[in-house]
Structures are given as C-alpha cells and as structure tokens.
Design an enzyme around this catalytic site. Structure first.
Site, PDB file in Angstrom:
ATOM      1  N   ALA A  16       0.807  -1.224   0.000  1.00  0.00           N
ATOM      2  CA  ALA A  16       0.000   0.000   0.000  1.00  0.00           C
ATOM      3  C   ALA A  16       0.837   1.269   0.000  1.00  0.00           C
ATOM      4  O   ALA A  16       0.337   2.346  -0.294  1.00  0.00           O
ATOM      5  CB  ALA A  16      -0.933   0.000   1.211  1.00  0.00           C
ATOM      6  N   ARG A  21      10.702   7.220  -1.120  1.00  0.00           N
ATOM      7  CA  ARG A  21      12.127   7.310  -1.431  1.00  0.00           C
ATOM      8  C   ARG A  21      12.452   6.981  -2.892  1.00  0.00           C
ATOM      9  O   ARG A  21      13.550   7.238  -3.369  1.00  0.00           O
ATOM     10  CB  ARG A  21      12.916   6.380  -0.485  1.00  0.00           C
ATOM     11  N   GLU A 163      13.333  -0.262  15.181  1.00  0.00           N
ATOM     12  CA  GLU A 163      13.448   0.383  13.876  1.00  0.00           C
ATOM     13  C   GLU A 163      14.639   1.337  13.868  1.00  0.00           C
ATOM     14  O   GLU A 163      14.983   1.926  14.893  1.00  0.00           O
ATOM     15  CB  GLU A 163      12.156   1.138  13.535  1.00  0.00           C
ATOM     16  N   ASN A 228      13.925   0.305  -1.533  1.00  0.00           N
ATOM     17  CA  ASN A 228      13.398   1.563  -1.008  1.00  0.00           C
ATOM     18  C   ASN A 228      13.667   2.722  -1.956  1.00  0.00           C
ATOM     19  O   ASN A 228      12.890   3.660  -2.019  1.00  0.00           O
ATOM     20  CB  ASN A 228      13.995   1.857   0.370  1.00  0.00           C
ATOM     21  N   ARG A 335       8.338  -5.354 -36.306  1.00  0.00           N
ATOM     22  CA  ARG A 335       7.331  -4.792 -35.399  1.00  0.00           C
ATOM     23  C   ARG A 335       6.167  -5.762 -35.183  1.00  0.00           C
ATOM     24  O   ARG A 335       6.105  -6.809 -35.819  1.00  0.00           O
ATOM     25  CB  ARG A 335       6.885  -3.439 -35.953  1.00  0.00           C
TER      26      ARG A 335
HETATM   27  C1  UD1 Z   1      10.340  -2.569   7.150  1.00  0.00           C
HETATM   28  C2  UD1 Z   1      10.401  -3.040   8.613  1.00  0.00           C
HETATM   29  C3  UD1 Z   1      11.867  -3.159   9.016  1.00  0.00           C
HETATM   30  C4  UD1 Z   1      12.581  -4.106   8.086  1.00  0.00           C
HETATM   31  C5  UD1 Z   1      12.431  -3.676   6.640  1.00  0.00           C
HETATM   32  C6  UD1 Z   1      12.990  -4.751   5.726  1.00  0.00           C
HETATM   33  C7  UD1 Z   1       8.463  -2.177   9.821  1.00  0.00           C
HETATM   34  C8  UD1 Z   1       7.963  -1.136  10.780  1.00  0.00           C
HETATM   35  N1  UD1 Z   1       9.748  -2.090   9.484  1.00  0.00           N
HETATM   36  O1  UD1 Z   1      10.898  -1.260   7.103  1.00  0.00           O
HETATM   37  O2  UD1 Z   1      11.983  -3.655  10.351  1.00  0.00           O
HETATM   38  O3  UD1 Z   1      13.961  -4.190   8.424  1.00  0.00           O
HETATM   39  O4  UD1 Z   1      11.033  -3.496   6.314  1.00  0.00           O
HETATM   40  O5  UD1 Z   1      12.906  -4.374   4.392  1.00  0.00           O
HETATM   41  O6  UD1 Z   1       7.700  -3.046   9.429  1.00  0.00           O
HETATM   42  N2  UD1 Z   1       3.314  -0.728   3.717  1.00  0.00           N
HETATM   43  C9  UD1 Z   1       1.937  -0.728   3.632  1.00  0.00           C
HETATM   44  N3  UD1 Z   1       1.216   0.134   4.416  1.00  0.00           N
HETATM   45  C10 UD1 Z   1       1.807   0.994   5.282  1.00  0.00           C
HETATM   46  C11 UD1 Z   1       3.219   1.013   5.356  1.00  0.00           C
HETATM   47  C12 UD1 Z   1       3.952   0.130   4.566  1.00  0.00           C
HETATM   48  O7  UD1 Z   1       1.365  -1.495   2.866  1.00  0.00           O
HETATM   49  O8  UD1 Z   1       1.079   1.725   5.967  1.00  0.00           O
HETATM   50  C13 UD1 Z   1       4.079  -1.624   2.855  1.00  0.00           C
HETATM   51  C14 UD1 Z   1       5.000  -0.903   1.897  1.00  0.00           C
HETATM   52  O9  UD1 Z   1       4.341  -0.656   0.678  1.00  0.00           O
HETATM   53  C15 UD1 Z   1       6.151  -1.890   1.753  1.00  0.00           C
HETATM   54  C16 UD1 Z   1       6.162  -2.672   3.048  1.00  0.00           C
HETATM   55  O10 UD1 Z   1       4.910  -2.433   3.657  1.00  0.00           O
HETATM   56  O11 UD1 Z   1       5.931  -2.776   0.677  1.00  0.00           O
HETATM   57  C17 UD1 Z   1       7.295  -2.222   3.981  1.00  0.00           C
HETATM   58  O12 UD1 Z   1       7.151  -0.853   4.254  1.00  0.00           O
HETATM   59  P1  UD1 Z   1       8.400   0.137   4.247  1.00  0.00           P
HETATM   60  O13 UD1 Z   1       7.907   1.492   4.533  1.00  0.00           O
HETATM   61  O14 UD1 Z   1       9.214  -0.070   3.034  1.00  0.00           O
HETATM   62  O15 UD1 Z   1       9.186  -0.402   5.536  1.00  0.00           O
HETATM   63  P2  UD1 Z   1      10.731  -0.273   5.846  1.00  0.00           P
HETATM   64  O16 UD1 Z   1      11.019   1.105   6.337  1.00  0.00           O
HETATM   65  O17 UD1 Z   1      11.523  -0.754   4.711  1.00  0.00           O
HETATM   66 CA    CA Z   2      11.045  -1.380   2.598  1.00  0.00          CA
END
Ligand code: UD1
Ligand code: CA
Length: 466
Positions: A16, A21, A163, A228, A335
């Site tokens: 979601a 980034r 985190e 990311n 093509r």
């Molecule tokens: C997350 C983990 C971190 C881990 C890392 C590994 C958490 C709080 N942190 O951090 O411990 O080391 O992944 O890659 O879980 N997403 C949603 N809804 C939201 C927020 C995020 O669907 O409200 C989804 C994002 O689209 C993504 C995934 O969850 O696909 C991870 O979210 P992201 O913000 O990338 O977490 P990280 O900061 O990478």
């Molecule tokens: Ca991530």
C-alpha cells in the site's frame, strides 16, 4: 492445533505504500525487476509456496496496482484489500484481517513485503515450518541499510525489533536485521494486533512490535533485500539478472557476457546450444529455440524465435515470430504482427509490421513491408516499399509465391502481385499484377548525346569569367 507444516499458508502482501524514497509518480510495487513489477514477484512467490489464499494490501494508487495484478492473473484471482490511510505495516496487516474473518485461529499467515521481490518459496516454507506463534527472517546486510535491528534473547528467540529511526547508537550497531517477512498464527494476530501503538519516531503502527518471542530463521541479504530507492532497484535487478543468467547457462545456453545480458524473468524457454551475445535483451514473454544465435545488441520483446534461427546484431523484434533457420538483420526492425516462416531472410534496414513472409522469402536490404503477405520464395528487392497507409486507413499488399519485386518499387495497397510475376525496378504498382506477368511503370529512358560534356564546358566558362 494443526502442525504448521501440514497446511498451506495464507499470504498477505504489503503493497500500500507510496515508496516516497523512489521519488516516482509510479507506485513503488509497479517498478520492475527483470521485466516484472515487484508486486508480481511477491505473488509468484506466494503461488510457488502453495498459498491457500493471497491477499494484497493496496492503498497508494490502488487502482493502478489492482490493474497490474488483474491484467496478469485475471480479475479477482488475487484478493486485494484497501488500506485507505497508510498508518504503518501493523495497520496494513490489520486491514487484511477484515477479509480473513472466516478463517480459523490456527491458520498461519505469511506476511511478505511487496518491495522485496526475490524471496524464495523455499524460504516461505521454512518460515511456516518454524512458526509456532510467530517466526521471522533475519539477515546480515552486506552494506549499510536502515532496517530494523533484531535484539535476540539468550534462547535465540527475538527479544524485540528496533526500527532504525528509533534505535540508540548501540542498537544501531547490531548486525542482525529484520528481513521483513513473517509467519504468524492467525490467533496471535487477532489477539495482539489491537495492542499496537504508534508511540514511535515515525508515528506508525509497526508490525515489528509483535516480534517479541518469535522464532528467527536466517536468510541471505541478496534474497531478502528490499527496494526503497532507485539504487536498491538497480542492485536487486543485478542480483536477479545474475541468477537468471546462471539458470540459463546451466540449462545449456551460452551467454557471451552474462553480466551484460538482460533476460526477463518471464522468458520461458531458451533451447540448448543457443548462443547469446552481449547487450542482448530478451523481454516479456519471449521464447527462443535451440541452436539459435542472437548477436550483440538485439532487443527481442514478446517474440518467439524457432530453432537454428540467427538474429544478427542490433535487430529489434517486438511481438514477432521467427521460423526455423530464418535470418534477421543486422539492423532489422520487426514490429508487432511480423511472422517469418522457415528459411526467411530479412536483411539490414528492413522494417516489417503485420507482415507474413512465407517459407524461403527474402527481403535482404532496405525495405518496408507493412500489412503484407509475402508468398514462399518471393524476392523483395532493395528499397521496396509497401504503401499501406493513405493517411486514414491501412490496406493490404499480397505478394504471391515466387514473385520477384525489383529494387526501388512502391506497391500501393490494396494490391496483389500474382504468383511468379515480376515487377521491374523502379515501378510504382497501383494495379494488380497477373500471375506470371511483368509490371513496369517507369518512364522510358532516353539519352541525350554529348549533353554532359556541353554542360561542364558551360560551367567552366562561367567560373573563369568571374
Ligand atoms: C520494514 C520493517 C523493518 C525491516 C524492513 C525490511 C516495519 C515497521 N519495518 O521497514 O523492520 O527491516 O522493512 O525491508 O515493518 N506498507 C503498507 N502500508 C503501510 C506502510 C507500509 O502497505 O502503511 C508496505 C509498503 O508498501 C512496503 C512494506 O509495507 O511494501 C514495507 O514498508 P516500508 O515502509 O518499506 O518499511 P521499511 O522502512 O523498509
Ligand atoms: Ca522497505
């Protein structure tokens, strides 16, 4: 309680987020690794792991993400749940629970991040096997990343995950990090997820706050690496490319330079003893037969190349089929709708579109064949052009078997050149040519004796008198 091994998991994919980034207008999970959107990689992993149900949590540009999923699997084949507001990974899983109401407490839910495409189905199985209440994967990154740090208890289980944004300098020094994939018993999720709070640096509900007491398995960084930003995207692409190249080389394909060969994940066949030069891209759903040679720089998209064909350097093919022993290029452009049968030759600077060249037909140099059917053994001279478009509509050119089209001819469609007919060089064909006839439309040549000599003499006189 059923042992976890004996049941297939429900897989929830977190997709979601916006992916701030990435600095992109496109949602992060629609960026591609080896030609496949990230979200599709996660779904493929879930399918390979025999998921009982797959639920993707979507939010940012949800319609686009849903479209990409439905385009591949058909509408509704993968369930989606909307997370209208992005309040963190814990909140995303909470949203998924709404569609799991009918499932029993002892079911295992595997949570995958939609931004970590290379997780294997074996890893998912290992995680399910390790799950009593909860299991997660830890990794040791080979370069600095801002992942959650995993603090372990003396018995090896997880004490907590901190985190990056919340970590003290000492915690930040921990080398074991959270890979972002989990297996959690549904009963535990139901009991604990309501207790998450957003009392942290990012003001989010962290799924990682469920981790205390979880079992931990280890996974190589290359496999679980998340995306990311664009640098991560390039790094993960390089990892995927390397493993795809390895797979094809082990299957008997020669890659001149595996690092500089770009084979999409969805390329489903490359036959033995096929040779692929450097800088070649095989994209989309392309398949390649045995003993094919694809020289440097060819870009082949959604095409089928049969055994013993030869694509010479820098040819570009899209939605084309190339028959056995056919030769294409160098610098040919095939093509969509190009169909080359066995033994066909399409040479340099030839463009084809919706063109069917039958067995042994040849267009060796500088030609445009669009909306055309070219019979067996027909020969298309250099500079031949099918004039298929009048600015409004497209029309068909039919060249029957054995016909010979002289160089620099224009075939104004709709028009048919009959079997074994000849078209004289430089002819503009506007009427059908009967079988076995010769078509000629050019002006008769006449020579003016001495004209060039007189012209030069006059020029010379003018310059000397200046
Ligand atoms: C997350 C983990 C971190 C881990 C890392 C590994 C958490 C709080 N942190 O951090 O411990 O080391 O992944 O890659 O879980 N997403 C949603 N809804 C939201 C927020 C995020 O669907 O409200 C989804 C994002 O689209 C993504 C995934 O969850 O696909 C991870 O979210 P992201 O913000 O990338 O977490 P990280 O900061 O990478
Ligand atoms: Ca991530």
């Amino acid at each position: 309680m059923l042992p976890a091994m004996s049941q297939s998991p429900i897989v929830v994919i977190l997709a979601a987020g916006q992916g701030t980034r990435m600095k992109s207008e496109r949602p992060k999970v629609l960026h591609e690794v080896a030609g496949r959107p990230l979200i599709i990689w996660s779904i493929e992993t879930a399918r390979a792991a025999n998921a009982a149900r797959i639920v993707a949590v979507v939010g940012h540009q949800a319609d686009r993400v849903r479209d990409a999923i439905d385009r591949r699997y058909g509408a509704g084949a993968v369930e989606t749940v909307l997370q209208a507001e992005r309040r963190g990974t814990g909140h995303a899983v909470m949203c998924a629970l709404s569609v799991l109401a009918g499932e029993s407490d002892d079911r295992v839910v595997v949570v995958l991040s939609g931004d970590a495409p290379l997780v294997s189905a074996d890893r998912v199985r290992e995680l399910v096997a390790a799950c009593d209440d909860m299991a997660l994967a830890v990794t040791r990154p080979t370069e600095p990343v801002a992942y959650g740090r995993v603090v372990r208890r003396a018995d090896g289980r997880v004490d907590r995950i901190v985190e990056d944004a919340d970590a003290t300098p000492e915690e930040r020094a921990i080398e074991e990090m959270n890979a972002g994939l989990y297996a959690i018993r549904l009963g535990k999720l139901r009991a604990d997820i309501g207790r998450l709070t957003d009392d942290n640096a990012q003001g989010e509900l962290y799924l990682t706050d469920l981790a205390p007491g979880a079992a931990a398995i280890e996974a190589p960084f290359d496999e679980v690496r998340g995306i990311n930003d664009r640098a991560d995207l390039a790094a993960v692409n390089a990892i995927a490319r390397r493993s795809i190249a390895q797979r094809w080389m082990r299957a008997g394909v020669t890659l001149e330079d595996p690092v500089a060969t770009y084979i999409d994940a969805d390329v489903d066949a490359i036959g033995g003893d096929t040779w692929i030069g450097s800088g070649v891209h095989l994209r989309g759903r392309t398949s390649v037969g045995a003993r094919v040679r694809i020289d440097a720089g060819c870009i082949v998209q959604d095409s089928a190349i049969a055994d013993d064909a030869w694509l010479k350097p820098y040819s570009v093919l899209t939605e084309a089929s190339v028959g056995a022993r056919a030769q294409v290029g160098p610098f040919a452009h095939c093509r969509p709708g190009t169909r080359l049968d066995e033994d066909v030759r399409v040479g340099n600077f030839v463009e084809t579109k919706k063109a069917h060249l039958m067995k042994g037909a040849k267009a060796n140099h500088l030609a445009y064949l669009g909306d055309a059917s070219v019979g067996a053994r027909a020969n298309i001279g250099a500079g031949t052009i099918t004039c298929n478009y009048d600015g409004v509509k497209k029309y068909q050119t039919v060249i029957e078997a054995g016909a010979f089209i002289g160089s620099d001819s224009q075939l104004v469609a709709p028009v048919t050149i009959g079997r074994d007919a000849y078209v004289g060089s430089g002819t503009t064909v506007t009427k059908d040519v009967p079988r076995g006839a010769l078509a000629l439309s050019r002006v008769k040549q006449h020579n003016i004796d001495g004209w060039a000599d007189r012209f030069r003499a006059a020029q010379a006189k003018r310059t000397s008198s200046r």
